[in-house]
Design a protein around this motif. Structure first.
Motif, PDB file in Angstrom:
ATOM      1  N   TRP A 148     -12.780  59.973  41.324  1.00 16.97           N
ATOM      2  CA  TRP A 148     -11.809  60.125  40.228  1.00 16.97           C
ATOM      3  C   TRP A 148     -11.287  61.561  40.168  1.00 16.97           C
ATOM      4  O   TRP A 148     -10.080  61.783  40.047  1.00 16.97           O
ATOM      5  N   LYS A 149     -12.183  62.546  40.283  1.00 11.52           N
ATOM      6  CA  LYS A 149     -11.805  63.951  40.138  1.00 11.52           C
ATOM      7  C   LYS A 149     -10.938  64.433  41.302  1.00 11.52           C
ATOM      8  O   LYS A 149      -9.966  65.171  41.092  1.00 11.52           O
ATOM      9  N   ARG A 164      -7.492  63.220  40.760  1.00  8.79           N
ATOM     10  CA  ARG A 164      -6.811  63.963  39.681  1.00  8.79           C
ATOM     11  C   ARG A 164      -6.469  65.390  40.081  1.00  8.79           C
ATOM     12  O   ARG A 164      -5.489  65.951  39.615  1.00  8.79           O
TER      13      ARG A 164
END
Length: 190
Positions: free
Chosen positions: A26-27, A30
């Protein structure tokens, strides 16, 4: 026995770190544009090429030169989250898949790209001995020397990996894994 331990540890760590792996996916998505994973051809046991996997810690298409580039401490291609991942070696977690597949072991000399191996062998032909064992996620060279950002540093680190090969044992593997945990917890990666 070493292969059985590799399989057990890669499954164990894969399950243990699954929440961290999902967070990193996820990071990374992003933090910067591009794919979450990065793959690169490395040379393994008996000089066989294989694709090694990492979490992408650099900007997409970071290597556009006609020749491979090594990363350095102040490399502008590394993303903000990528610096954090490298410091704690989180970017290496996808290599558990390489271990499970049998391309790598948990402990063994770090695999390099053919381009750099060719340069190293010209100056230090004994490097070829490292290609007689399965490469590892961590190594005695990584623990005692750390990352290498030049061919000269790769040659210096090689001395530790040759020492490992001359003294290979399961007890040494566990010792290296223990030291690696310390390195990760201290954030001594680059």
């Amino acid at each position: 026995m070493k292969r059985i331990i590799d399989i057990v540890l890669s499954i164990f760590f894969g399950i243990l770190f699954l929440p961290l792996i999902l967070f990193v996916i996820w990071k990374v998505k992003r933090d910067s544009k591009g794919s979450v994973f990065y793959s690169q051809e490395r040379i393994g046991l008996d000089e066989r090429p294989f694709m090694m996997y990492k979490f992408r810690s650099m900007v997409e298409n970071a290597e556009t030169a006609d020749f491979p580039l090594l990363s350095s401490d102040d490399d502008e291609r590394v993303t903000r989250f990528g610096r954090f991942m490298r410091k704690y070696r989180i970017d290496e977690l996808p290599q558990l898949w390489n271990v499970l597949k049998g391309d790598m072991s948990m402990v063994g000399p770090r695999p390099e790209r053919r381009y750099f191996i060719d340069q190293i062998v010209k100056k230090a032909p004994e490097y070829k001995r490292l290609l007689r064992v399965k490469p590892g996620v961590t190594s005695w060279g990584e623990v005692k020397y750390g990352y290498a950002s030049s061919v000269e540093q790769m040659i210096e680190r090689m001395a530790f990996d040759l020492q490992y090969i001359d003294n290979m044992s399961l007890s040494n593997d566990f010792k290296i894994l223990f030291y690696t945990v310390g390195t990760v917890l201290k954030g001594e990666g680059k």
